[in-house]
Design a protein around this motif. Structure first.
Motif, short mmCIF file in Angstrom:
data_model
loop_
_atom_site.label_atom_id
_atom_site.label_comp_id
_atom_site.label_asym_id
_atom_site.label_seq_id
_atom_site.Cartn_x
_atom_site.Cartn_y
_atom_site.Cartn_z
N PRO A 123 126.07 68.94 16.51
CA PRO A 123 125.89 68.23 17.77
C PRO A 123 124.73 68.72 18.63
O PRO A 123 124.22 67.96 19.44
CB PRO A 123 127.23 68.43 18.50
CG PRO A 123 127.92 69.53 17.79
CD PRO A 123 127.38 69.59 16.40
N MET A 124 124.31 69.97 18.44
CA MET A 124 123.18 70.47 19.22
C MET A 124 121.93 70.64 18.36
O MET A 124 120.96 71.26 18.79
CB MET A 124 123.54 71.83 19.88
CG MET A 124 124.71 71.78 20.85
SD MET A 124 124.61 70.43 22.07
CE MET A 124 123.23 71.00 23.08
N GLY A 125 121.94 70.08 17.16
CA GLY A 125 120.86 70.30 16.21
C GLY A 125 119.72 69.30 16.33
O GLY A 125 119.93 68.11 16.56
N LEU A 126 118.50 69.80 16.20
CA LEU A 126 117.29 68.96 16.14
C LEU A 126 116.49 69.37 14.91
O LEU A 126 116.44 70.56 14.57
CB LEU A 126 116.43 69.17 17.39
CG LEU A 126 117.01 68.69 18.72
CD1 LEU A 126 116.12 69.15 19.87
CD2 LEU A 126 117.14 67.17 18.73
N ARG B 101 118.67 74.78 17.28
CA ARG B 101 119.94 74.59 17.98
C ARG B 101 119.66 74.70 19.47
O ARG B 101 119.18 75.74 19.94
CB ARG B 101 120.94 75.69 17.56
CG ARG B 101 122.32 75.52 18.17
CD ARG B 101 123.23 76.72 17.93
NE ARG B 101 122.87 77.87 18.75
CZ ARG B 101 122.45 79.04 18.29
NH1 ARG B 101 122.32 79.26 17.01
NH2 ARG B 101 122.14 80.03 19.12
N VAL B 102 119.91 73.61 20.18
CA VAL B 102 119.68 73.62 21.63
C VAL B 102 120.80 74.42 22.29
O VAL B 102 121.98 74.25 21.96
CB VAL B 102 119.64 72.18 22.18
CG1 VAL B 102 119.44 72.19 23.69
CG2 VAL B 102 118.53 71.38 21.50
N ASN B 103 120.42 75.31 23.19
CA ASN B 103 121.41 76.11 23.92
C ASN B 103 122.09 75.23 24.96
O ASN B 103 121.51 74.90 26.00
CB ASN B 103 120.68 77.29 24.59
CG ASN B 103 121.63 78.19 25.36
OD1 ASN B 103 122.81 77.88 25.53
ND2 ASN B 103 121.10 79.31 25.84
N GLN B 104 123.33 74.85 24.68
CA GLN B 104 124.01 73.88 25.55
C GLN B 104 124.34 74.45 26.92
O GLN B 104 124.69 73.68 27.83
CB GLN B 104 125.28 73.36 24.87
CG GLN B 104 126.31 74.39 24.54
CD GLN B 104 127.44 73.78 23.71
OE1 GLN B 104 128.36 73.20 24.23
NE2 GLN B 104 127.33 73.90 22.41
N GLN B 105 124.18 75.76 27.10
CA GLN B 105 124.34 76.33 28.43
C GLN B 105 123.11 76.05 29.30
O GLN B 105 123.14 76.24 30.51
CB GLN B 105 124.57 77.85 28.35
CG GLN B 105 125.84 78.24 27.61
CD GLN B 105 127.05 77.52 28.16
OE1 GLN B 105 127.24 77.42 29.37
NE2 GLN B 105 127.88 76.99 27.26
N GLN B 106 122.03 75.62 28.66
CA GLN B 106 120.79 75.36 29.42
C GLN B 106 120.39 73.89 29.46
O GLN B 106 119.92 73.40 30.47
CB GLN B 106 119.64 76.18 28.82
CG GLN B 106 119.87 77.68 28.96
CD GLN B 106 118.59 78.47 28.71
OE1 GLN B 106 117.50 77.92 28.66
NE2 GLN B 106 118.73 79.78 28.58
N HIS B 107 120.53 73.19 28.32
CA HIS B 107 120.04 71.81 28.24
C HIS B 107 120.95 70.96 27.37
O HIS B 107 121.55 71.48 26.43
CB HIS B 107 118.64 71.76 27.60
CG HIS B 107 117.59 72.48 28.37
ND1 HIS B 107 117.15 72.06 29.60
CD2 HIS B 107 116.88 73.60 28.10
CE1 HIS B 107 116.22 72.88 30.05
NE2 HIS B 107 116.04 73.83 29.16
#
Ligand SMILES: C[S@@+](CC[C@H](N)C(=O)[O-])C[C@H]1O[C@@H](n2cnc3c(N)ncnc32)[C@H](O)[C@@H]1O
Length: 309
Positions: A76-79, A47-53
Motif C-alpha cells: 500500500p505504500m509502495g512506488l 516505501r513511502v513513510n506513512q508518518q510523513q506523507h
C-alpha cells in the motif's frame, strides 16, 4: 562451478548447475520464466513513510522532481520508479520521507497484524528495512526490539531508523540462543526474516550465483530450524510469528514450516488472505517472475492461546 553441457545455453550460462536443477525441480512450470527474470534488471521500489506523507502526495513530489513512478499493486505504500536513481535525487530522502525497499519485502507488515501497545521482535533485523516498515505502520508499539547477530549490520539498522526518526531497542545476539539475551517477557509479534540462500533475489545480487554452493542449503535449513524453534519459545500465547525468506527453494520455505508444524502442537499456519503469490501447502511464495517483485516466501504462524487454569 561446473555447468552441465546439456542445459539450455541461456539458463545454463547464468545459473550454476545445482541451482538450475533445484529451481527446475521445485517450479517445473515457472522455471524458465524465473531464469529469465533472474537475468533482468530489478526495478527500484520505494516505501513511502506513512508518518510523513500519503503515497499520492509523495508521487506528486516525484513528478515535480521529474522522476517517473507508478504505484505498486500490492504494497500500500509502495512506488516503483521507471528507472533507478540515486537516493540523493529523491525528494526529502534524508528527512526520512521514503526508503528503498522492494515490493515483496514491504508485504510483511500487514501479515503481522500490528496493534498499538504490542511488544514486537524483529529477530534478524539488519539492515533494518522491515524494522522501518513495522514502525511506520504502527508507531504506537510498546517496543520494537531489533535483534541481529552482526553488530556492524545492526548499526545500519540504527542509522536507517534514525533517518526515519523512529526508535527501537537494539540487541546484538544470536536469535537461536534466547537464554543469552531474553528477559522472559513474551513478544506479541515476531518477524523472523531468516538468513537464507537469497535465491529469490539473484537479479539484485548476481554474485550469489558464484558464491552459493549446494552444500550451503542444508546448513541454512538447519540454522533456520534452530532460530524458528528458539523464537517460538519467546512468542506469547495467541501471538503471531511471521516467517519470511528471500528464497525460492521449498526446503527453506514450505518444507521448513511443514516440519516446524510437526514438531509444535501449539502452532498452526494461518491462511494468508492476500492477492499476491502462489498458495503453497503452508505459506505463500512470490517468484521473481510473477508480480515483478523479488522472490519471497511468507508464512504466518499462530500460537495457541493459553488454556484455562
Ligand atoms: C535476510 S537478512 C535480514 C534483512 C532485514 N530483515 C531487512 O529487512 O532489512 C538476515 C539477517 O539475519 C542475521 N542473522 C543470521 N544469523 C542470525 C542469528 N543466529 N541470530 C540473529 N540474526 C542472525 C544476519 O546478520 C542478517 O542481517
Amino acid at each position: 562451478e561446473a555447468l552441465f553441457k546439456d542445459l539450455p545455453a541461456d539458463a545454463a550460462s547464468a545459473h550454476p548447475a545445482w541451482l538450475y536443477k533445484a529451481i527446475t525441480r521445485a517450479w517445473p512450470e515457472q522455471a524458465n520464466a524465473v531464469f529469465e527474470a533472474n537475468n533482468t534488471h530489478p526495478p527500484m521500489c520505494l516505501r513511502v513513510n506513512q508518518q510523513q506523507h500519503s503515497r499520492d502526495a509523495y508521487l506528486a513530489k516525484l513528478s515535480a522532481a521529474d522522476i517517473d513512478a507508478t504505484t505498486c499493486q500490492y504494497a500500500p505504500m509502495g512506488l516503483r520508479l521507471s528507472s533507478p536513481c540515486g537516493v540523493e535525487a529523491l525528494p526529502e530522502f534524508f528527512a526520512g520521507a521514503v526508503s528503498v525497499q522492494d515490493e515483496a519485502a514491504q508485504l510483511c507488515t500487514r501479515l503481522l497484524e500490528l496493534q498499538p501497545g504490542q511488544r514486537v521482535l524483529d529477530a534478524c533485523a539488519a539492515p533494518g528495512g522491515k524494522s522501518g516498515a513495522i514502525l511506520e505502520t504502527e508507531p504506537a508499539l510498546q517496543e520494537l526490539v531489533a535483534l541481529d547477530i552482526d553488530e556492524g549490520r545492526l548499526e545500519r539498522v540504527a542509522d536507517n531508523l534514525q533517518r526515519l526518526d523512529l526508535r527501537a531497542h537494539y540487541q546484538v545476539a544470536d536469535a537461536a540462543d534466547p537464554q543469552a539475551w531474553w528477559d522472559s517477557q513474551a513478544f506479541d509479534r515476531i518477524l523472523l526474516d531468516a538468513p537464507c540462500s537469497a535465491t529469490g533475489v539473484l537479479r539484485r545480487n548476481p554474485d550469489i550465483r558464484l558464491h552459493r554452493r549446494a552444500s550451503d542449503i542444508p546448513e541454512l535449513v538447519s540454522l533456520q530450524r534452530r532460530i524458528l524453534d528458539a523464537m517460538w519459545q519467546c512468542l506469547a500465547p495467541g501471538g503471531i510469528l511471521v516467517y519470511a525468506t528471500c528464497s525460492v527453494l521449498p526446503e527453506e520455505n514450505e518444507q521448513q514450516i511443514a516440519d516446524f508444524l510437526q514438531r509444535h502442537d501449539d502452532a498452526h499456519s494461518a491462511a494468508l488472505d492476500v492477492a499476491w503469490g502462489i498458495d503453497r501447502k503452508v505459506g505463500r511464495q512470490l517468484l521473481p517472475s510473477n508480480e515483478g517483485a523479488d522472490g519471497f516466501f511468507y508464512a504466518k504462524l499462530v500460537k495457541a492461546a493459553a488454556t484455562g487454569h
